[in-house]
Write a protein that holds these residues in place. Structure first.
Motif, PDB file in Angstrom:
ATOM      1  N   PHE A   1      35.829  38.897  27.792  1.00  0.00           N
ATOM      2  CA  PHE A   1      34.476  38.945  28.327  1.00  0.00           C
ATOM      3  C   PHE A   1      34.320  37.970  29.486  1.00  0.00           C
ATOM      4  O   PHE A   1      34.927  36.901  29.498  1.00  0.00           O
ATOM      5  N   SER A   2      33.487  38.362  30.425  1.00  0.00           N
ATOM      6  CA  SER A   2      33.096  37.498  31.528  1.00  0.00           C
ATOM      7  C   SER A   2      31.607  37.721  31.781  1.00  0.00           C
ATOM      8  O   SER A   2      31.187  38.846  32.066  1.00  0.00           O
ATOM      9  N   VAL A   3      30.808  36.668  31.639  1.00  0.00           N
ATOM     10  CA  VAL A   3      29.355  36.760  31.760  1.00  0.00           C
ATOM     11  C   VAL A   3      28.914  35.979  32.988  1.00  0.00           C
ATOM     12  O   VAL A   3      29.188  34.784  33.106  1.00  0.00           O
ATOM     13  N   ASN A   4      28.233  36.661  33.907  1.00  0.00           N
ATOM     14  CA  ASN A   4      27.825  36.045  35.174  1.00  0.00           C
ATOM     15  C   ASN A   4      26.351  36.314  35.444  1.00  0.00           C
ATOM     16  O   ASN A   4      25.744  37.227  34.882  1.00  0.00           O
ATOM     17  N   HIS A   5      25.786  35.511  36.359  1.00  0.00           N
ATOM     18  CA  HIS A   5      24.466  35.776  36.957  1.00  0.00           C
ATOM     19  C   HIS A   5      23.365  35.982  35.924  1.00  0.00           C
ATOM     20  O   HIS A   5      22.606  36.935  35.980  1.00  0.00           O
ATOM     21  N   GLY A   6      23.299  35.094  34.943  1.00  0.00           N
ATOM     22  CA  GLY A   6      22.188  35.130  34.004  1.00  0.00           C
ATOM     23  C   GLY A   6      22.153  36.331  33.095  1.00  0.00           C
ATOM     24  O   GLY A   6      21.063  36.775  32.694  1.00  0.00           O
ATOM     25  N   ALA A   7      23.310  36.876  32.755  1.00  0.00           N
ATOM     26  CA  ALA A   7      23.319  38.066  31.892  1.00  0.00           C
ATOM     27  C   ALA A   7      22.810  37.747  30.487  1.00  0.00           C
ATOM     28  O   ALA A   7      22.196  38.593  29.839  1.00  0.00           O
ATOM     29  N   PHE A   8      23.069  36.515  30.003  1.00  0.00           N
ATOM     30  CA  PHE A   8      22.602  36.156  28.664  1.00  0.00           C
ATOM     31  C   PHE A   8      21.082  36.120  28.581  1.00  0.00           C
ATOM     32  O   PHE A   8      20.502  36.383  27.527  1.00  0.00           O
ATOM     33  N   ALA A   9      20.433  35.777  29.678  1.00  0.00           N
ATOM     34  CA  ALA A   9      18.974  35.691  29.675  1.00  0.00           C
ATOM     35  C   ALA A   9      18.306  37.015  30.029  1.00  0.00           C
ATOM     36  O   ALA A   9      17.079  37.085  30.093  1.00  0.00           O
ATOM     37  N   ALA A  10      19.082  38.062  30.261  1.00  0.00           N
ATOM     38  CA  ALA A  10      18.497  39.348  30.655  1.00  0.00           C
ATOM     39  C   ALA A  10      17.671  39.920  29.508  1.00  0.00           C
ATOM     40  O   ALA A  10      18.143  39.985  28.368  1.00  0.00           O
ATOM     41  N   PRO A  11      16.427  40.357  29.774  1.00  0.00           N
ATOM     42  CA  PRO A  11      15.545  40.885  28.715  1.00  0.00           C
ATOM     43  C   PRO A  11      15.882  42.324  28.347  1.00  0.00           C
ATOM     44  O   PRO A  11      15.129  43.249  28.632  1.00  0.00           O
ATOM     45  N   LEU A  12      17.009  42.507  27.682  1.00  0.00           N
ATOM     46  CA  LEU A  12      17.413  43.849  27.266  1.00  0.00           C
ATOM     47  C   LEU A  12      16.632  44.277  26.036  1.00  0.00           C
ATOM     48  O   LEU A  12      16.468  43.497  25.093  1.00  0.00           O
ATOM     49  N   THR A  13      16.171  45.512  26.032  1.00  0.00           N
ATOM     50  CA  THR A  13      15.535  46.067  24.839  1.00  0.00           C
ATOM     51  C   THR A  13      16.605  46.542  23.861  1.00  0.00           C
ATOM     52  O   THR A  13      17.792  46.613  24.201  1.00  0.00           O
ATOM     53  N   GLY A  14      16.171  46.871  22.641  1.00  0.00           N
ATOM     54  CA  GLY A  14      17.122  47.366  21.650  1.00  0.00           C
ATOM     55  C   GLY A  14      17.788  48.651  22.092  1.00  0.00           C
ATOM     56  O   GLY A  14      18.990  48.848  21.890  1.00  0.00           O
ATOM     57  N   GLU A  15      17.029  49.552  22.720  1.00  0.00           N
ATOM     58  CA  GLU A  15      17.581  50.820  23.194  1.00  0.00           C
ATOM     59  C   GLU A  15      18.593  50.594  24.310  1.00  0.00           C
ATOM     60  O   GLU A  15      19.664  51.213  24.340  1.00  0.00           O
TER      61      GLU A  15
END
Length: 389
Positions: A274-288
């Motif tokens: 895995f490689s996580v960049n540019h604030g992907a962890f904070a992205a407001p993803l919905t369950g869908e």
């Protein structure tokens, strides 16, 4: 497919050795026609033998019949002397029995072959040195077959133990993941209940006291008390919303996607970087959105295992600008022809397009690239939608 290849390998060996063995018979067909009929009967049994591959008893009888036919065809008489190539026919029969039969049935075929060789060369007019050489050769071959069989049986035992341990390992891993998820969900329920019982009840009590205080005032219109009551009502609503969120199953966000991929990695024996960049962890993803992204990555990994010998992939997540969430999966490939998209990738593209995103595939040198994205909702939009629901 492997069994078909094995059948043709044995057929090639038999044709070569039989061709060298029966070549002298064609010098006098009238005298040896019955021997050639025996050859036809031998190959008839050879082609029928695969039908008995699951029945060890019939397979053993078939090998014994073939040994008897060979001894009958090449038994030396006054008009025919023993052919040295007959020895290799018996060796091939013993080798095939070693591969296809269990140890007990294999020993029966080997002993019968050894006796047939002894009888054939004893009644043949061969020198003592040739006879002793042939017997010594057969003893060495038998020892080699027995050694090979013992090692093969040991290998099969270790392989079965490995598969058993591997299955238990996968079951244990799934149980650990399931227990961890259950523990996290139970903890979330406990925290939510604690918030509801403590903060929620205190806020409710505060609202009731403010209402009672407002009634006790000489004037019922008190802007200060109304503001305090409104603030308490909003705090209680936020607390209830937080408790509801905590009690829901944790499926949204990049963490949930990565956890699902890790579970797939354990079950399928693949390795994912895995490689996580540019604030992907904070992205407001919905369950869908999270579930659709996981399914797209799962489809890419499935295609990798289906069309490539590699078991390793690189996945990159990023959310540039906070407006879209992107993922990119790359894995090495060896073949050079173009990759045609199947139903799985087409279905994943349609699901991502419904979420305002898309999916594309690309072939770059010796790598296959699967790239997808979804449009992110603003946090305000998410709160509005949740409140309206």
């Amino acid at each position: 497919m492997i069994r078909v290849k094995s059948f043709f390998v044995w057929l090639t060996f038999y044709l070569v050795v039989w061709g060298a063995s029966i070549f002298p018979l064609f010098e006098d067909l009238d005298q040896h026609i019955w021997r050639l009929l025996g050859v036809a009967f031998f190959f008839s049994l050879f082609f029928i033998t695969p039908l008995f591959k699951e029945n060890r008893q019939y397979l053993t009888i078939s090998f014994c019949l073939q040994i008897g036919i060979v001894a009958f065809i090449f038994f030396p008489i006054e008009t025919y002397n023993v052919n040295q190539f007959v020895l290799f026919i018996f060796v091939l029969l013993m080798a095939e029995a070693t591969e296809r039969l269990p140890v007990k049935q294999m020993v029966i075929v080997h002993l019968l072959s050894f006796l047939a060789i002894m009888v054939t060369f004893i009644f043949g007019s061969v020198s003592l040195m040739t006879f002793l050489f042939n017997i010594f050769f057969i003893i060495i071959v038998l020892a080699g077959f027995i050694f090979y069989k013992s090692r093969y049986v040991r290998y099969q035992y270790l392989l079965s133990q490995y598969e058993k341990l591997s299955s238990e390992f996968r079951t244990l891993k799934r149980r650990i993941v399931r227990d961890e998820e259950s523990a996290r969900q139970e903890e979330r329920h406990m925290i939510g209940q604690e918030i509801h019982d403590s903060v929620g009840h205190k806020l409710t009590s505060l609202i009731m006291q403010l209402e009672a205080y407002r009634i006790q005032l000489e004037t019922k219109d008190s802007p200060h008390v109304d503001r305090l009551k409104k603030l308490a009502d909003e705090s209680l609503e936020e607390t209830r919303r937080a408790v509801k969120t905590y009690k829901q199953k944790e499926v949204g966000g990049l963490q949930g996607v990565m956890r699902l991929i890790r579970k797939l990695e354990l079950e399928s024996f693949i390795r994912v970087h895995f490689s996580v960049n540019h604030g992907a962890f904070a992205a407001p993803l919905t369950g869908e959105q999270s579930f659709t992204i996981y399914r797209a990555v799962q489809e890419g990994l499935t295609n990798m295992m289906k069309h490539s010998k590699t078991r390793e992939a690189q996945i990159t997540f990023d959310a540039p600008g906070g407006s879209i969430f992107r993922f990119e999966m790359t894995n090495p490939v060896k073949h050079t022809h173009n990759i045609k998209e199947g139903y799985g990738l087409i279905s994943m593209r349609e699901r991502l397009e419904k979420l305002g995103g898309g999916l594309e595939t690309q072939r770059h040198e010796k790598q296959f690239i699967l790239r997808g994205w979804v449009r992110l909702k603003e946090r305000g939009d998410r709160h509005d939608s949740s409140a309206s629901s």
